[in-house]
Design an enzyme around this catalytic site. Structure first.
Site, PDB file in Angstrom:
ATOM      1  N   ASP A   8     -13.226   4.457  -5.215  1.00 60.73           N
ATOM      2  CA  ASP A   8     -13.548   5.564  -4.320  1.00 60.73           C
ATOM      3  C   ASP A   8     -13.379   6.913  -5.027  1.00 60.73           C
ATOM      4  O   ASP A   8     -13.258   7.947  -4.386  1.00 60.73           O
ATOM      5  CB  ASP A   8     -12.660   5.504  -3.063  1.00 60.73           C
ATOM      6  CG  ASP A   8     -11.173   5.452  -3.405  1.00 60.73           C
ATOM      7  OD1 ASP A   8     -10.831   5.483  -4.606  1.00 60.73           O
ATOM      8  OD2 ASP A   8     -10.355   5.388  -2.476  1.00 60.73           O
ATOM      9  N   LYS A  63     -11.068  14.088   8.779  1.00 64.27           N
ATOM     10  CA  LYS A  63      -9.755  13.515   8.439  1.00 64.27           C
ATOM     11  C   LYS A  63      -9.181  14.393   7.343  1.00 64.27           C
ATOM     12  O   LYS A  63      -9.848  14.660   6.335  1.00 64.27           O
ATOM     13  CB  LYS A  63      -9.892  12.077   7.952  1.00 64.27           C
ATOM     14  CG  LYS A  63      -8.534  11.492   7.526  1.00 64.27           C
ATOM     15  CD  LYS A  63      -8.579   9.984   7.329  1.00 64.27           C
ATOM     16  CE  LYS A  63      -8.988   9.590   5.949  1.00 64.27           C
ATOM     17  NZ  LYS A  63      -8.748   8.155   5.676  1.00 64.27           N
TER      18      LYS A  63
HETATM   19  P1  NAD Z   1      -1.766  -0.702  -3.747  1.00 66.70           P
HETATM   20  O1  NAD Z   1      -1.073   0.200  -4.686  1.00 66.70           O
HETATM   21  O2  NAD Z   1      -1.028  -1.280  -2.600  1.00 66.70           O
HETATM   22  O3  NAD Z   1      -2.397  -1.936  -4.574  1.00 66.70           O
HETATM   23  C1  NAD Z   1      -3.072  -1.727  -5.782  1.00 66.70           C
HETATM   24  C2  NAD Z   1      -3.780  -2.998  -6.216  1.00 66.70           C
HETATM   25  O4  NAD Z   1      -4.476  -2.723  -7.453  1.00 66.70           O
HETATM   26  C3  NAD Z   1      -2.835  -4.157  -6.495  1.00 66.70           C
HETATM   27  O5  NAD Z   1      -3.487  -5.368  -6.210  1.00 66.70           O
HETATM   28  C4  NAD Z   1      -2.578  -4.001  -8.008  1.00 66.70           C
HETATM   29  O6  NAD Z   1      -2.133  -5.193  -8.609  1.00 66.70           O
HETATM   30  C5  NAD Z   1      -3.980  -3.630  -8.462  1.00 66.70           C
HETATM   31  N1  NAD Z   1      -3.988  -2.956  -9.767  1.00 66.70           N
HETATM   32  C6  NAD Z   1      -3.191  -1.933 -10.171  1.00 66.70           C
HETATM   33  N2  NAD Z   1      -3.504  -1.594 -11.433  1.00 66.70           N
HETATM   34  C7  NAD Z   1      -4.513  -2.411 -11.832  1.00 66.70           C
HETATM   35  C8  NAD Z   1      -5.285  -2.554 -13.012  1.00 66.70           C
HETATM   36  N3  NAD Z   1      -5.056  -1.774 -14.076  1.00 66.70           N
HETATM   37  N4  NAD Z   1      -6.253  -3.496 -13.057  1.00 66.70           N
HETATM   38  C9  NAD Z   1      -6.506  -4.299 -11.981  1.00 66.70           C
HETATM   39  N5  NAD Z   1      -5.813  -4.211 -10.828  1.00 66.70           N
HETATM   40  C10 NAD Z   1      -4.838  -3.277 -10.752  1.00 66.70           C
HETATM   41  O7  NAD Z   1      -3.049   0.096  -3.272  1.00 66.70           O
HETATM   42  P2  NAD Z   1      -3.918  -0.113  -1.963  1.00 66.70           P
HETATM   43  O8  NAD Z   1      -3.417   0.795  -0.907  1.00 66.70           O
HETATM   44  O9  NAD Z   1      -4.060  -1.558  -1.683  1.00 66.70           O
HETATM   45  O10 NAD Z   1      -5.330   0.501  -2.426  1.00 66.70           O
HETATM   46  C11 NAD Z   1      -6.155  -0.189  -3.341  1.00 66.70           C
HETATM   47  C12 NAD Z   1      -7.342   0.667  -3.698  1.00 66.70           C
HETATM   48  O11 NAD Z   1      -8.168   0.849  -2.562  1.00 66.70           O
HETATM   49  C13 NAD Z   1      -6.997   2.074  -4.180  1.00 66.70           C
HETATM   50  O12 NAD Z   1      -7.754   2.332  -5.341  1.00 66.70           O
HETATM   51  C14 NAD Z   1      -7.430   2.974  -3.042  1.00 66.70           C
HETATM   52  O13 NAD Z   1      -7.812   4.251  -3.483  1.00 66.70           O
HETATM   53  C15 NAD Z   1      -8.617   2.194  -2.511  1.00 66.70           C
HETATM   54  N6  NAD Z   1      -9.019   2.497  -1.130  1.00 66.70           N
HETATM   55  C16 NAD Z   1     -10.337   2.529  -0.858  1.00 66.70           C
HETATM   56  C17 NAD Z   1     -10.768   2.801   0.421  1.00 66.70           C
HETATM   57  C18 NAD Z   1     -12.244   2.808   0.745  1.00 66.70           C
HETATM   58  O14 NAD Z   1     -12.623   3.223   1.835  1.00 66.70           O
HETATM   59  N7  NAD Z   1     -13.087   2.316  -0.113  1.00 66.70           N
HETATM   60  C19 NAD Z   1      -9.845   3.073   1.442  1.00 66.70           C
HETATM   61  C20 NAD Z   1      -8.487   3.000   1.141  1.00 66.70           C
HETATM   62  C21 NAD Z   1      -8.073   2.709  -0.159  1.00 66.70           C
END
Ligand code: NAD
Length: 321
Positions: free
Chosen positions: A222, A67
């Site tokens: 991540d 990817k």
């Molecule tokens: P998004 O921007 O739509 O949402 C972010 C979330 O984090 C919201 O709920 C927001 O309120 C919260 N947030 C922001 N700052 C914060 C803080 N200081 N303390 C606590 N909460 C806080 O993002 P998303 O697309 O929903 O992605 C969320 C996370 O998931 C990202 O960190 C992204 O990198 C990660 N992610 C992980 C995987 C995986 O495979 N593990 C895959 C995709 C995304």
């Protein structure tokens, strides 16, 4: 070569197909039949973009590829397209010929939700009734929708750093016919399953916020430096992950290992539970924790699945390449 454009994915891919693909590939990883290649992630010095590759080879599923993509922070404002952009490329493992090019944006959300769902299937108590959500952003809605299919949940409780975003997950709960209640973090002790999916760099969910017997899926961490849960929670829990090397370097376990609270040997592959080589949950009081860091093989698995669906339904675009 087959092309499946991003616009086709929503109609083709199902949560069920994503779940099956991810469960199979986690099992193949634990059996030593599939492995991820080292991740490349670069700040390219243009548009503040982070770009990289996540690849791997699944010998059991015969899926080879990568990817490519990342995060372009100015996309939404400047061009009205989403900031996360990715494309999956699949290759024929027998010949090396390019086999398929697949839109990866929606697939990323579906495969991430499938990962926590697989962990709930194999690690949560069978009688789990209350699911807690920490996070209410883009991924959280996919996470909740998929998780609700794993047990007979009766209530969703939610907390978010930005409370004004909670209606995003309340809507998903209501659509599934499940009650929703906004709670303080202390209220999370009521939950039998908790999914944490935020972009936080500091722990918000503390060990005291998690009740006995809970299954916690930590899905947001991540990258090095990110953290969603108190490191002491990992010491209290039995810890599982998609890939141990990622869990201790870029996942939630980086902190607990760094602080000397647990060692690499305390982090187990979820695939081992799927394969029956790890017993998984051993009592109703045990806290289990899944550190979902996101591996390239998940992307390849769901992309291969969507290519099959596109071919079956006559919607694949074939080009001579
Ligand atoms: P998004 O921007 O739509 O949402 C972010 C979330 O984090 C919201 O709920 C927001 O309120 C919260 N947030 C922001 N700052 C914060 C803080 N200081 N303390 C606590 N909460 C806080 O993002 P998303 O697309 O929903 O992605 C969320 C996370 O998931 C990202 O960190 C992204 O990198 C990660 N992610 C992980 C995987 C995986 O495979 N593990 C895959 C995709 C995304």
């Amino acid at each position: 070569m087959i092309i499946v454009p991003e616009r086709e994915i929503a109609d083709l891919m199902t949560r069920e197909a994503a779940f099956d693909a991810v469960e199979k590939v986690f099992a193949a990883m634990a059996a030593g039949d599939a492995y991820n290649f080292p991740v490349v992630r670069e700040a390219i010095g243009h548009e503040d973009a982070l770009y990289g590759f996540k690849g791997g080879f699944d010998k059991a599923g015969l899926t080879l590829g990568l990817k490519a993509g990342g995060y372009w922070p100015n996309n939404l404002e400047k061009r009205d397209i989403i900031n996360h952009q990715s494309t999956v490329f699949l290759f024929d493992p027998d010949t090396g010929k390019a086999k398929a090019m697949v839109g990866g944006n929606l697939l990323t959300a579906l495969r991430t939700a499938a990962a926590s769902s697989v962990s709930i299937k194999h690690l949560a108590r069978k009688d789990a009734k209350v699911i807690g959500m920490v996070g209410a952003g883009h991924q959280a809605t996919f996470q909740l929708r998929a998780a609700l299919e794993q047990r007979d949940f009766e209530k969703v409780i939610g907390w978010n750093y930005h409370p004004e975003m909670l209606p995003n997950i309340e809507k998903v709960a209501k659509e599934a016919g499940v009650a929703f209640e906004a709670v303080e973090l202390e209220g999370m002790t009521e939950a039998d399953v908790i999914i944490s999916i935020t972009s936080s760099f500091d722990a918000t969910l503390m060990a005291d916020h998690v009740g006995a017997g809970c299954h916690v899926a930590c899905m947001g961490t991540d990258t090095k430096g990110k953290q969603e849960v108190e490191a002491a929670l990992l010491q209290k829990a039995t810890v599982f992950t998609d890939e141990v090397a990622q869990s201790i370097s870029i996942g939630e376990a980086q902190h607990a290992v760094g602080e000397g609270l647990i060692t690499e040997g305390d982090v187990h592959q979820l695939g081992a539970v799927i394969n029956g080589t790890h017993k998984g949950r051993s009592s109703d009081d045990e806290i289990t924790l899944f550190d979902g860091t996101g591996v390239g093989l998940q992307d390849l698995a769901v992309a291969a699945s969507v290519v099959d669906l596109a071919v079956e339904q006559g919607r694949a675009i074939e080009v001579d390449f």
